[in-house]
Design an enzyme around this catalytic site. Structure first.
Site, short mmCIF file in Angstrom:
data_model
loop_
_atom_site.label_atom_id
_atom_site.label_comp_id
_atom_site.label_asym_id
_atom_site.label_seq_id
_atom_site.Cartn_x
_atom_site.Cartn_y
_atom_site.Cartn_z
N GLU A 17 0.83 -1.21 0.00
CA GLU A 17 0.00 0.00 0.00
C GLU A 17 0.86 1.26 0.00
O GLU A 17 0.57 2.22 -0.71
CB GLU A 17 -0.94 -0.02 1.22
CG GLU A 17 -2.13 0.90 1.07
CD GLU A 17 -3.30 0.51 1.96
OE1 GLU A 17 -3.24 -0.55 2.63
OE2 GLU A 17 -4.28 1.26 1.99
N GLU A 73 2.20 1.66 -3.33
CA GLU A 73 1.16 2.16 -4.22
C GLU A 73 0.98 3.67 -4.04
O GLU A 73 0.85 4.42 -5.02
CB GLU A 73 -0.17 1.42 -3.94
CG GLU A 73 -1.23 1.68 -4.98
CD GLU A 73 -2.57 1.02 -4.64
OE1 GLU A 73 -2.61 0.18 -3.71
OE2 GLU A 73 -3.57 1.35 -5.30
N CYS A 121 -8.62 -1.85 3.60
CA CYS A 121 -8.47 -2.97 4.54
C CYS A 121 -9.81 -3.38 5.13
O CYS A 121 -9.99 -4.50 5.57
CB CYS A 121 -7.60 -2.59 5.72
SG CYS A 121 -6.01 -2.02 5.24
N LYS A 175 -15.74 -9.49 7.71
CA LYS A 175 -14.70 -10.37 7.18
C LYS A 175 -15.29 -11.69 6.71
O LYS A 175 -14.74 -12.35 5.84
CB LYS A 175 -13.62 -10.62 8.24
CG LYS A 175 -12.78 -9.40 8.55
CD LYS A 175 -11.71 -9.15 7.50
CE LYS A 175 -11.02 -7.82 7.71
NZ LYS A 175 -10.19 -7.44 6.57
N GLU A 195 -16.34 -10.76 3.33
CA GLU A 195 -15.17 -10.55 2.46
C GLU A 195 -14.59 -11.88 1.99
O GLU A 195 -14.26 -12.07 0.82
CB GLU A 195 -14.10 -9.76 3.21
CG GLU A 195 -12.89 -9.43 2.36
CD GLU A 195 -11.79 -8.75 3.15
OE1 GLU A 195 -11.55 -9.13 4.31
OE2 GLU A 195 -11.15 -7.84 2.60
N GLU A 226 -14.08 -12.20 -5.82
CA GLU A 226 -12.73 -11.75 -6.17
C GLU A 226 -11.68 -12.46 -5.33
O GLU A 226 -10.49 -12.44 -5.65
CB GLU A 226 -12.57 -10.24 -5.93
CG GLU A 226 -13.49 -9.34 -6.75
CD GLU A 226 -14.79 -9.04 -6.02
OE1 GLU A 226 -15.13 -9.80 -5.08
OE2 GLU A 226 -15.47 -8.08 -6.40
N CYS A 261 -10.86 -1.41 14.48
CA CYS A 261 -11.15 -2.83 14.73
C CYS A 261 -11.28 -3.17 16.21
O CYS A 261 -11.94 -4.14 16.57
CB CYS A 261 -10.08 -3.70 14.11
SG CYS A 261 -9.78 -3.31 12.39
#
Lengths: 157, 573
Positions: B279, B282, B299, B358, B361, B366, B503
């Site tokens: 990241e 990036e 995230c 999660k 996810e 994907e 979180c």
């Protein structure tokens, strides 16, 4: 653009820059033109008013006047006013639900009948009374239901 | 201005503008509440908090009534107690009464209230609600029969998260909470954050169970069962076992997981380091090559789904990095499988997350390549605790153990991912090194720390001033996105977490998580960061090894294949 979408858009165009206070007038207008509130229409209203669709559904389900299923060819209104209640409209309603195999607010699969409960039709002398597309059936009982609906079904054949 | 009021014949002082409830709690007194939510506007709907005020004919709700000078209040008069008792009796009158089978047995507010009010007989019996269980969502199970209509889930969904997936539907005794057009949660705008579960007083909302499947897999001899746990788990588990909030349980947890039969124990903080490598690279790439800015973290799966639904014009701004959970999953089934010589289809990969999203996810298409998903099952912190108890493990009596190498070794930058601002801070530390070639002199970035819903800072990296913003709670993200749309351009990097505080306050955390607990967890994470030797993701020796032996370089071909993904617009309905 589908036919329904065009109607929805035409209605919304009549409410430019509307805020959430226009919600109920818009929904009433929708129902008047579409016969019911389709999912599509609620989503479009939600975009137009920048309001979550769930909120609009919440408001619409609060009021008895809104329906969410396309009305059938014959719209059945069962009176549940006091006089009709006393003379057994609850069992009449049960019998109709059984006969049509739908619940209140729904439409039969063949789109022939839809069922609605209303508070009072104003024909207490005829209790218990049901109205099918404005045609009144007076002093109905569980035994007369079958015949009434048979009659309408026969008209279709 | 200070006011003087009399409560149960004691004189106390209160501030002008406070509600009776505020005044009581500032003086160490309590009245029971149900619909009340700290920080949100009171609704006074449940009437549990009623008190008697002298001169007033009716009982008043303490949560919404402002204090007046000289007010005389009785919080526990016979009339008040009777009234509260009746409210609970009415709530119980149509409740399913299956406490013994209920997820929330022992942590249910309705149970507590009926115990506190000493309800010992069914005085009022009503018709039981018959509603279908909504199991459509990958993350959240709804049981409207257990719902007492306090409305806290509706409010958190609307006011904190800006999602409004659920709403009161119908009227009067037929009211219940549902999605638009009674679709399952999976078809709604729900982002699976699970904050509704955290505020639900009863068992009407809970996470989707993954324990049963994991239990079966642990008993399967040909499966290698691998587990990873998120950075915040070790500092959040303590309360489940009656230990002080924020206590770091990492060693005990490693030991307990091995006792349960997990073959390898890995730390998601390792892949958090990996996320930072990708990241931060990036970000540097985007800044140096005129890429789309501000870059936004990806995230948080709650935020990602929210962006796909409500902010889809910003999808290009989202980092293409997978989340640490998915990166770890991908590395386990490629690099780890290769080095240990295990076929990927024989690996069953479990992750323990503070999060219900999660679970969603993990099932995204994907995240599945050639029929093999990166991660196979996701447990919340609550489910982990449940599993530890199920296997009869007394975690407090364990000898601490280390996680397995190499995927269990982390820097402390990966660890602070667990708190709002942590991803940002870790990324800044590494981006600084990538741009200037030098380490930061002071590693802390104080401006992005803390539990506020929005934090802004300017950070100097070399000659460049980098604008960063950290938001938690999706409503705050919505406001920020609107600012950017309206032309704000001094921001380079944004961190978004769906849950307020990050979180450590996730939707999978122990029930009863309060402000104190969240703060203790945050401090514990920063304390670990303070004491650890390796504070930068790029200095984690095993991350270097992973790149040398397997991945090549950040943003390289292999990284793109395994660690990056794409997101797309979702229709709202």
């Amino acid at each position: 653009m589908s036919y329904m979408k065009t109607i929805v858009q035409e209605i919304l165009d009549q409410y430019p820059n509307a805020g959430r206070d226009s919600l109920i007038p818009i929904l009433q207008h929708m129902q008047e033109k579409l016969g019911f509130l389709s999912e599509e229409s609620v989503i479009e209203v939600s975009k137009h008013l920048k309001m979550p669709a769930s909120k609009i559904f919440g408001v619409a389900t609060f009021y008895n006047q809104f329906r969410f299923n396309q009305p059938g060819k014959y719209h059945v209104q069962v009176c549940r006013g006091t006089a009709c209640h006393v003379l057994g409209s609850a069992t009449v309603l049960d019998e109709i639900e059984k006969n049509l195999k739908i619940k209140t607010g729904q439409t039969t699969k063949d789109k022939l009948f839809s069922l609605e409960v209303v508070a009072c039709i104003g024909a207490c002398g005829l209790a218990p009374v049901i109205s099918i597309n404005g045609e009144f059936h007076a002093k109905v009982g569980t035994e007369s239901i079958k015949g009434i609906f048979e009659d309408y079904r026969n008209r279709e054949e | 201005m200070n006011l003087t009021i009399e409560v149960n014949n004691n004189i106390i002082t209160a501030n002008q503008g406070d509600t009776i409830l505020d005044a009581l709690s500032q003086n160490g007194m309590t009245v029971p509440t149900l619909c009340h939510m700290k920080g949100l506007f009171p609704t006074g709907a449940c009437r549990m908090c009623v008190v008697e005020v002298e001169g007033r004919r009716n009982l008043v709700t303490a949560c919404s009534e402002p204090v007046l000078d000289g007010m005389k209040i009785k919080t526990h008069s016979a009339r008040v107690i009777e009234s509260r008792k009746t409210i609970v009796e009415l709530l119980l009158s149509n409740h399913p009464d299956d406490c013994l089978y209920c997820e929330r047995n022992g942590s249910c507010e309705l149970q507590d209230l009926s115990e506190d009010l000493h309800i010992r007989e069914r005085r009022i019996s009503g018709q039981k609600n018959k509603y279908k269980l909504d199991v459509s969502s990958a993350s959240i199970v709804r049981d409207p029969a257990k719902c007492i209509l306090c409305g806290r889930c509706v409010r958190v969904c609307e006011e904190i998260e800006g999602v409004s997936a659920i709403e009161f539907v119908g009227r009067g005794s037929k009211t219940f909470i549902d999605t638009s057009f009674n679709h399952g949660l999976n078809l709604s705008t729900c982002v699976n954050c699970g904050q509704c579960i955290m505020v639900c007083p009863t068992g009407a909302l809970k996470e989707k169970d993954h324990i049963s499947e994991i239990k079966d897999m642990l008993a399967e001899p040909e499966k290698t069962v691998v587990v990873q746990y998120a950075p915040s788990i070790s500092v959040s588990l303590a309360e489940e076992f009656g230990l002080p909030s924020g206590q770091n349980m990492i060693g005990l947890m490693n030991a307990a997981l091995r006792r349960m039969g997990f073959n390898y124990v890995f730390d998601t903080s390792f892949s958090a380091d990996l996320t930072i490598m990708e990241e931060a690279s990036e970000l540097v790439h985007r800044v140096q090559n005129g890429g789309k800015l501000p870059m936004i973290t990806s995230c948080c799966p709650g935020w990602v789904k929210y962006a796909e639904e409500f902010q889809h014009d910003m999808i290009e701004n989202l980092s293409s990095c997978k989340s640490p959970q998915q990166m770890m999953g991908a590395i386990i089934k490629s690099y780890f499988a290769e080095t240990e010589n295990i076929a990927p289809e024989n690996i069953y990969s479990v992750s323990i997350m503070p999060c219900t999203a999660k679970k969603f996810e993990q099932q995204r298409e994907e995240m599945i390549q050639n029929g093999i998903s990166d991660v196979d099952a996701v447990l919340t912190t609550r489910e982990l605790a449940r599993m530890i108890r199920l296997y009869g493990i007394d975690i407090t009596k364990m000898e601490p153990e280390l996680a397995d190498s190499p995927l269990g070794t982390r820097s402390s930058a990966g660890k602070i991912f667990g708190t709002s601002g942590g991803v940002m801070e870790a990324a800044i530390r590494s981006a600084h090194y990538f741009i200037t070639g030098k380490e930061m002199v002071k590693f802390q970035v104080k401006g992005v720390r803390g539990l506020e819903g929005r934090k802004e800072a300017k950070v100097n990296i070399g000659e460049m001033e980098v604008g960063v913003v950290v938001v938690s709670g999706l409503k705050n993200a919505e406001i920020l996105m609107e600012e950017i749309r309206n032309g704000r351009n001094d921001i380079h990097f944004i961190e978004v977490m769906a849950c307020p505080g990050g979180c450590i306050n996730g939707g999978g955390q122990p029930i009863g998580t309060d402000d104190e607990a969240i703060k203790a967890r945050m401090l514990s994470l920063y304390d670990i960061d303070e004491k650890d030797a390796i504070k930068m993701s790029h200095k984690n020796p095993y991350i270097k090894e992973l790149y040398d032996k397997f991945l090549g370089k950040p943003l390289g071909h292999k990284s793109h294949e395994l660690l990056h993904t794409h997101y797309q617009k979702r229709d709202i309905n």
